[in-house]
Write an enzyme that holds these catalytic residues in place. Structure first.
Site, short mmCIF file in Angstrom:
data_model
loop_
_atom_site.label_atom_id
_atom_site.label_comp_id
_atom_site.label_asym_id
_atom_site.label_seq_id
_atom_site.Cartn_x
_atom_site.Cartn_y
_atom_site.Cartn_z
N THR A 19 0.81 -1.21 0.00
CA THR A 19 0.00 0.00 0.00
C THR A 19 0.85 1.26 0.00
O THR A 19 1.78 1.40 0.81
CB THR A 19 -0.93 0.02 1.22
OG1 THR A 19 -1.74 -1.17 1.20
CG2 THR A 19 -1.83 1.25 1.21
N LYS B 107 -1.21 -1.01 -4.13
CA LYS B 107 -2.51 -0.40 -3.85
C LYS B 107 -2.28 1.07 -3.48
O LYS B 107 -1.42 1.38 -2.66
CB LYS B 107 -3.21 -1.13 -2.70
CG LYS B 107 -4.56 -0.53 -2.31
CD LYS B 107 -5.26 -1.47 -1.34
CE LYS B 107 -6.54 -0.87 -0.79
NZ LYS B 107 -7.27 -1.83 0.07
N LYS C 109 -3.85 4.58 -2.02
CA LYS C 109 -4.89 5.28 -1.29
C LYS C 109 -4.99 6.70 -1.84
O LYS C 109 -4.00 7.44 -1.87
CB LYS C 109 -4.55 5.33 0.21
CG LYS C 109 -4.54 3.97 0.89
CD LYS C 109 -5.94 3.41 1.05
CE LYS C 109 -5.95 2.17 1.92
NZ LYS C 109 -7.32 1.65 2.13
N GLU D 50 -11.45 0.24 -5.96
CA GLU D 50 -12.05 -0.30 -4.74
C GLU D 50 -12.93 0.74 -4.04
O GLU D 50 -12.45 1.81 -3.68
CB GLU D 50 -10.94 -0.78 -3.79
CG GLU D 50 -11.46 -1.43 -2.52
CD GLU D 50 -10.33 -1.90 -1.62
OE1 GLU D 50 -10.62 -2.23 -0.46
OE2 GLU D 50 -9.17 -1.91 -2.06
N ASP E 65 -16.06 -2.88 -0.83
CA ASP E 65 -15.38 -3.09 0.45
C ASP E 65 -16.33 -2.76 1.58
O ASP E 65 -16.98 -3.62 2.16
CB ASP E 65 -14.10 -2.26 0.52
CG ASP E 65 -13.34 -2.45 1.84
OD1 ASP E 65 -13.76 -3.31 2.66
OD2 ASP E 65 -12.34 -1.76 2.07
N LYS F 146 -12.98 -9.18 4.16
CA LYS F 146 -12.14 -8.94 5.33
C LYS F 146 -12.77 -9.67 6.51
O LYS F 146 -13.97 -9.50 6.78
CB LYS F 146 -12.03 -7.45 5.65
CG LYS F 146 -11.30 -6.64 4.59
CD LYS F 146 -11.28 -5.16 4.95
CE LYS F 146 -10.56 -4.33 3.90
NZ LYS F 146 -10.62 -2.87 4.21
N CYS G 121 -7.54 -6.61 4.57
CA CYS G 121 -7.31 -6.65 6.01
C CYS G 121 -7.31 -5.23 6.56
O CYS G 121 -7.27 -4.26 5.81
CB CYS G 121 -5.97 -7.32 6.32
SG CYS G 121 -4.52 -6.36 5.80
#
Length: 331
Positions: free
Chosen positions: A125, A148, A150, A201, A224, A246, A274
């Site tokens: 991430t 990933k 953000k 996502e 998500d 998750k 997670c």
């Protein structure tokens, strides 16, 4: 049979701050559960999340409420009705799985009829920051399999472009954490294609994702915050193409496996995600990860110090924990 249940809070400082559109995290605070029986101990972990109305004290109270039932022999199927989906149930459910594996001498994978868990490619991430800082962070992952990103609404294209320029090879997941609008999803389609984004996502707030119904996205969109348990799938099947599972949302591995089966039955792809947590959360999630097209289990890699014997990652490949850590899983 003599069985006991105990729970406590564990805190793991992060090596660097973890930034998303909702805020910044500097420490992972989790609830650890132990269920002991006949000299064996099963462990599980849950990370209460304020986004879902959870707290550490609330999770401890939920666990305390089922202590007598667990002591009397309540199993995983009983826990599904005794507790609501969430971090507290996750910790209890995974502790019961670990206990069952120890008592039976079989791994959790063997108990559910799956092959042994092996290494999986996990997303690394890149936290929310300035485009320049995000590009610098992404450069470390230039030859990793999956990244990933953000992002938020503050010029996400600049953030994504900076990461792609620094890491031209990896597959990329873009995660706005519910911060976009449907207009932004539409307007950014061509740019996301040009930047070779593999997955978007949860771009919209969960309460607004009805706007995705019937929308044909050029980039697969993953649910998500909108997807918690198997009962959610029917309402999401015309809005999303992938479901991010998750264990802290489903309330444990038992419900996560049911959610995975329900998603596949409706033609949806799987992602395993997670919270920022220790390896005790990640080990059971690796069972679901083995079934998933996208895996995002780098939570423990943000910690200054993980639990001894936990999962290991090298160049984006995550390997199971050391023997005896959880559930009979091992590298």
């Amino acid at each position: 049979m003599t069985r006991t249940l105990s729970a406590e809070i564990a805190r793991f400082p992060l090596s660097t701050p973890f930034r998303i559109s909702r805020g910044v995290k500097t420490v992972a605070e989790v609830v650890e559960v132990e269920v002991a029986q006949d000299g064996a101990v099963g462990r599980g972990e849950g990370m209460p999340y304020a986004r879902y109305g959870e707290s550490l004290d609330g999770a401890l109270a939920e666990i305390a409420a089922v202590r007598d039932a667990i002591a009397a022999g309540a199993g995983r199927d009983d826990v599904l009705t005794l507790m609501r989906p969430g971090a507290a149930r996750n910790a209890v459910d995974c502790a019961l799985w670990d206990l069952e594996a120890t008592l039976s001498g079989k791994s959790v994978s063997a108990l559910i009829g799956d092959p042994p868990v092996g290494a999986v490619a996990t997303a690394m991430t890149v936290g929310l920051d300035t485009p320049e800082a995000m590009g610098a962070a992404a450069a470390a992952y230039a030859d990793y399999p999956l990244v990933k990103i953000k992002v938020d609404r503050n010029d996400p294209l600049a953030q994504i472009r900076a990461v792609r320029a620094a890491a031209p090879r990896p597959r990329i997941i873009v995660d706005p954490n519910e911060s976009w609008t449907i207009a932004e999803v539409r307007d950014l389609q061509s740019a996301l294609i040009d930047l070779r984004i593999d997955l978007l996502e949860q771009p919209l707030p969960s309460e607004d994702d009805g706007a995705l119904a019937g929308f044909t996205s050029a980039i697969p969109i993953a649910a998500d915050e909108s997807a918690h348990v198997a009962g959610d799938i029917d309402a999401l099947a015309d809005r999303y193409q992938v479901v991010n599972i998750k264990l802290d949302k489903t309330g444990g591995l038992t419900a996560a496996l049911t959610l995975a089966d329900a998603a596949v039955a409706r033609g949806l792809g799987l992602m395993t995600g997670c919270m920022v947590s220790s390896s005790l959360s990640i080990a059971p999630a690796m069972i679901v990860a083995a079934r998933s097209g996208f895996v995002d289990l780098d939570g423990p890699l943000w910690l200054a110090n993980d639990r001894p014997g936990g999962v290991r990652a090298e160049r984006g490949m995550m390997r199971p924990p050391s023997p005896g850590f959880w559930g009979g899983l091992s590298a």
